[in-house]
Each structure stands twice: as structure tokens, then as C-alpha cells.
Scaffold this active site. Structure first.
Site, PDB file in Angstrom:
ATOM      1  N   CYS A 102       2.847  -3.684   4.028  1.00 26.01           N
ATOM      2  CA  CYS A 102       2.142  -2.306   4.282  1.00 26.01           C
ATOM      3  C   CYS A 102       2.522  -1.938   5.416  1.00 26.01           C
ATOM      4  O   CYS A 102       3.734  -2.110   5.880  1.00 26.01           O
ATOM      5  CB  CYS A 102       0.586  -2.902   4.535  1.00 26.01           C
ATOM      6  SG  CYS A 102       0.007  -4.025   5.636  1.00 26.01           S
ATOM      7  N   GLY A 103       1.803  -1.174   6.570  1.00 23.08           N
ATOM      8  CA  GLY A 103       2.238  -0.422   7.712  1.00 23.08           C
ATOM      9  C   GLY A 103       2.820  -1.789   8.576  1.00 23.08           C
ATOM     10  O   GLY A 103       3.902  -1.455   9.228  1.00 23.08           O
ATOM     11  N   THR A 104       1.910  -2.755   8.870  1.00 23.53           N
ATOM     12  CA  THR A 104       2.353  -3.813   9.724  1.00 23.53           C
ATOM     13  C   THR A 104       2.425  -4.958   8.975  1.00 23.53           C
ATOM     14  O   THR A 104       3.198  -6.069   9.867  1.00 23.53           O
ATOM     15  CB  THR A 104       1.259  -4.064  10.714  1.00 23.53           C
ATOM     16  OG1 THR A 104       0.106  -4.411   9.932  1.00 23.53           O
ATOM     17  CG2 THR A 104       0.907  -2.866  11.772  1.00 23.53           C
ATOM     18  N   GLY A 105       2.238  -5.186   7.835  1.00 23.01           N
ATOM     19  CA  GLY A 105       2.383  -6.530   7.212  1.00 23.01           C
ATOM     20  C   GLY A 105       0.898  -7.226   7.413  1.00 23.01           C
ATOM     21  O   GLY A 105       0.875  -8.272   6.720  1.00 23.01           O
ATOM     22  N   ASP A 117       0.998  -1.077  -0.017  1.00 25.92           N
ATOM     23  CA  ASP A 117      -0.079   0.023   0.064  1.00 25.92           C
ATOM     24  C   ASP A 117       0.954   1.282  -0.012  1.00 25.92           C
ATOM     25  O   ASP A 117       2.247   1.248  -0.214  1.00 25.92           O
ATOM     26  CB  ASP A 117      -0.913   0.150   1.005  1.00 25.92           C
ATOM     27  CG  ASP A 117      -0.375   0.149   2.614  1.00 25.92           C
ATOM     28  OD1 ASP A 117       1.047   0.300   2.580  1.00 25.92           O
ATOM     29  OD2 ASP A 117      -1.193   0.179   3.553  1.00 25.92           O
ATOM     30  N   HIS A 118       0.095   2.373   0.262  1.00 26.84           N
ATOM     31  CA  HIS A 118       0.918   3.724   0.218  1.00 26.84           C
ATOM     32  C   HIS A 118       2.048   3.724   1.473  1.00 26.84           C
ATOM     33  O   HIS A 118       3.215   4.271   1.215  1.00 26.84           O
ATOM     34  CB  HIS A 118       0.158   4.942   0.294  1.00 26.84           C
ATOM     35  CG  HIS A 118      -0.783   5.027   1.286  1.00 26.84           C
ATOM     36  ND1 HIS A 118      -1.742   3.869   1.556  1.00 26.84           N
ATOM     37  CD2 HIS A 118      -0.691   5.622   2.637  1.00 26.84           C
ATOM     38  CE1 HIS A 118      -2.347   4.156   2.826  1.00 26.84           C
ATOM     39  NE2 HIS A 118      -1.812   5.087   3.670  1.00 26.84           N
ATOM     40  N   ARG A 122      -0.142 -31.643   6.911  1.00 32.96           N
ATOM     41  CA  ARG A 122      -0.567 -30.631   7.464  1.00 32.96           C
ATOM     42  C   ARG A 122      -0.811 -29.284   6.563  1.00 32.96           C
ATOM     43  O   ARG A 122      -1.785 -28.629   6.643  1.00 32.96           O
ATOM     44  CB  ARG A 122       0.405 -29.888   8.503  1.00 32.96           C
ATOM     45  CG  ARG A 122       0.563 -31.216   9.730  1.00 32.96           C
ATOM     46  CD  ARG A 122       1.745 -30.837  10.746  1.00 32.96           C
ATOM     47  NE  ARG A 122       2.120 -32.024  11.450  1.00 32.96           N
ATOM     48  CZ  ARG A 122       2.893 -32.507  11.912  1.00 32.96           C
ATOM     49  NH1 ARG A 122       4.131 -31.472  11.858  1.00 32.96           N
ATOM     50  NH2 ARG A 122       3.121 -33.213  12.965  1.00 32.96           N
ATOM     51  N   ARG A 145       6.427   0.024   8.925  1.00 30.03           N
ATOM     52  CA  ARG A 145       6.237   0.444  10.451  1.00 30.03           C
ATOM     53  C   ARG A 145       6.812  -0.436  11.648  1.00 30.03           C
ATOM     54  O   ARG A 145       7.210   0.340  12.702  1.00 30.03           O
ATOM     55  CB  ARG A 145       4.887   0.895  10.634  1.00 30.03           C
ATOM     56  CG  ARG A 145       4.507   2.036   9.863  1.00 30.03           C
ATOM     57  CD  ARG A 145       3.084   2.493  10.077  1.00 30.03           C
ATOM     58  NE  ARG A 145       2.633   3.709   9.431  1.00 30.03           N
ATOM     59  CZ  ARG A 145       1.307   3.940   9.341  1.00 30.03           C
ATOM     60  NH1 ARG A 145       0.369   2.961   9.547  1.00 30.03           N
ATOM     61  NH2 ARG A 145       1.042   4.766   8.536  1.00 30.03           N
ATOM     62  N   ARG A 172       6.898 -34.934   6.971  1.00 30.11           N
ATOM     63  CA  ARG A 172       5.868 -34.762   7.758  1.00 30.11           C
ATOM     64  C   ARG A 172       4.970 -33.779   7.646  1.00 30.11           C
ATOM     65  O   ARG A 172       4.027 -33.502   8.319  1.00 30.11           O
ATOM     66  CB  ARG A 172       6.699 -34.977   9.142  1.00 30.11           C
ATOM     67  CG  ARG A 172       7.389 -33.683   9.440  1.00 30.11           C
ATOM     68  CD  ARG A 172       7.862 -34.142  10.956  1.00 30.11           C
ATOM     69  NE  ARG A 172       8.403 -32.820  11.795  1.00 30.11           N
ATOM     70  CZ  ARG A 172       9.464 -32.292  11.472  1.00 30.11           C
ATOM     71  NH1 ARG A 172      10.298 -32.534  10.485  1.00 30.11           N
ATOM     72  NH2 ARG A 172       9.726 -30.944  12.190  1.00 30.11           N
ATOM     73  N   HIS A 173       5.393 -32.711   7.156  1.00 23.72           N
ATOM     74  CA  HIS A 173       4.768 -31.231   6.974  1.00 23.72           C
ATOM     75  C   HIS A 173       3.593 -31.270   5.828  1.00 23.72           C
ATOM     76  O   HIS A 173       2.787 -30.728   6.142  1.00 23.72           O
ATOM     77  CB  HIS A 173       5.841 -30.305   6.600  1.00 23.72           C
ATOM     78  CG  HIS A 173       6.923 -30.112   7.656  1.00 23.72           C
ATOM     79  ND1 HIS A 173       6.702 -29.892   8.871  1.00 23.72           N
ATOM     80  CD2 HIS A 173       8.099 -30.342   7.581  1.00 23.72           C
ATOM     81  CE1 HIS A 173       7.885 -29.731   9.803  1.00 23.72           C
ATOM     82  NE2 HIS A 173       8.776 -30.069   8.665  1.00 23.72           N
ATOM     83  N   HIS A 213       8.455 -25.599   6.643  1.00 18.33           N
ATOM     84  CA  HIS A 213       7.400 -26.234   7.359  1.00 18.33           C
ATOM     85  C   HIS A 213       6.185 -25.963   6.695  1.00 18.33           C
ATOM     86  O   HIS A 213       5.069 -26.733   6.524  1.00 18.33           O
ATOM     87  CB  HIS A 213       7.450 -26.048   8.596  1.00 18.33           C
ATOM     88  CG  HIS A 213       8.578 -26.488   9.512  1.00 18.33           C
ATOM     89  ND1 HIS A 213       8.630 -26.782  10.787  1.00 18.33           N
ATOM     90  CD2 HIS A 213       9.658 -27.006   8.936  1.00 18.33           C
ATOM     91  CE1 HIS A 213       9.796 -27.183  11.060  1.00 18.33           C
ATOM     92  NE2 HIS A 213      10.473 -27.206  10.194  1.00 18.33           N
TER      93      HIS A 213
HETATM   94  C1  RB5 Z   1      -2.375   2.158   6.726  1.00 18.02           C
HETATM   95  O1  RB5 Z   1      -2.689   3.135   7.596  1.00 18.02           O
HETATM   96  C2  RB5 Z   1      -2.334   0.714   7.660  1.00 18.02           C
HETATM   97  O2  RB5 Z   1      -3.391   0.518   8.291  1.00 18.02           O
HETATM   98  C3  RB5 Z   1      -1.873  -0.253   6.584  1.00 18.02           C
HETATM   99  O3  RB5 Z   1      -0.557   0.063   6.026  1.00 18.02           O
HETATM  100  C4  RB5 Z   1      -1.459  -1.705   7.375  1.00 18.02           C
HETATM  101  O4  RB5 Z   1      -0.660  -1.483   8.578  1.00 18.02           O
HETATM  102  C5  RB5 Z   1      -2.723  -2.400   7.807  1.00 18.02           C
HETATM  103  O5  RB5 Z   1      -2.634  -3.651   8.256  1.00 18.02           O
END
Ligand code: RB5
Length: 147
Positions: free
Chosen positions: A65-68, A8-9, A136, A109, A132-133, A98
Site C-alpha cells: 500500500c502507500g506505506t505498507g 490497494d490503489h 517465541r 510511497r 531458539r526462535h 527469526h
Molecule cells: C492511501 O491513501 C494510504 O493511506 C494507504 O495506501 C496506506 O499507506 C495505508 O497504510
């Protein structure tokens, strides 16, 4: 390998650096956006990259993204996708060995450029161990195929 990339941005800037890094390791990357820091919505890019990977035309995908979190959740909605979000290389490596992950995701971020490179390198160099994986991983894929 040929990798599909998306962000994303918030992840856009890190994606440029990671794409160049992946290319420096001898792989090909195709960027499915976003292409700027203009505000956009991560599900679009998670879905697009996941569909490209699921189509079999790519060896894997990289999402940022910000957190993935949001972008990997979106990717995991696509049948055949096993996306992992991680903030350290150990999980990235084990997720391939695995869980046969076909997309790796992380947060711009959360991780810096050098840590992101380590995560991607470990993930690219790891191989699925099967054995073995396999049962699953088949069980995971069956969950989606029941829809
Ligand atoms: C955008 O502000 C933020 O929510 C996005 O990049 C991401 O972290 C979402 O999971």
C-alpha cells in the site's frame, strides 16, 4: 514457490512490477487485487491475501500500500499470519529467519522499484531457522489463538 499478492490503489503499479520480478525468479504469483489505480480500501486486500496464505494454499504473500502499514496491520489480524512491513532487505531477511514471517509488505510511497525487489528477494531466499526462535514464534501465534 507460489505467492499471493495484494495491494490497494496506491500500491497497484508497483505490484505489477514486483509480480513480474517474482516470476522472473522462477516463482508463481496470484494477484488478488486491486487491479487498477481506482481508489479503494487496503484492509480488503490485506485480509484476502492473509486468508489465502493462512489456508495453506500459498507459500507466502506480498502486500503493498502507500506505506505498507495499513495493509500489513490488516493481514496481521488473520490467525496464523505473521506479516512484516519493511523498507530495507535486512529486516525482511531476519523476519523470515527469526520470526517465520509468511507475508512481506512495503510501501510504494516509501521504497523505489529496485529497493522493493531487493526486499522481496532477500525475503524469498531466507529460511526460518527454528531452534531458539520457535518458542517465541509459538508465543506470538498463541496470542491470536486466545481470541
Ligand atoms: C492511501 O491513501 C494510504 O493511506 C494507504 O495506501 C496506506 O499507506 C495505508 O497504510
Amino acid at each position: 514457490m507460489k505467492l499471493a499478492m495484494g495491494s490497494d490503489h496506491v500500491g497497484w503499479e508497483l505490484k505489477q512490477e514486483i509480480s513480474e520480478y517474482i516470476q522472473s525468479l522462477g516463482h508463481e504469483t496470484v494477484d488478488f487485487g486491486a487491479y487498477s489505480s481506482e481508489r479503494t480500501d487496503y484492509p480488503k486486500y490485506g485480509k484476502k491475501v492473509a486468508e489465502e496464505v493462512a489456508s495453506g494454499q500459498f507459500d507466502g504473500g506480498v502486500l503493498i500500500c502507500g506505506t505498507g502499514v495499513g495493509i500489513s496491520i490488516s493481514a496481521n489480524k488473520v490467525k496464523g499470519i505473521r506479516a512484516v512491513v519493511c523498507s530495507e532487505p535486512y529486516t525482511a531477511k531476519l523476519s523470515k529467519q527469526h520470526n517465520n514471517t509468511n507475508i512481506v509488505a512495503f510501501g510504494s510511497r516509501v521504497v523505489g522499484v529496485d529497493l522493493a525487489k531487493m526486499i522481496v528477494k532477500e525475503w524469498l531466499e531466507a529460511s526460518y531457522e527454528g531452534g531458539r526462535h520457535a518458542k517465541r514464534v509459538d508465543m506470538i501465534d498463541e496470542i491470536a489463538s486466545k481470541e
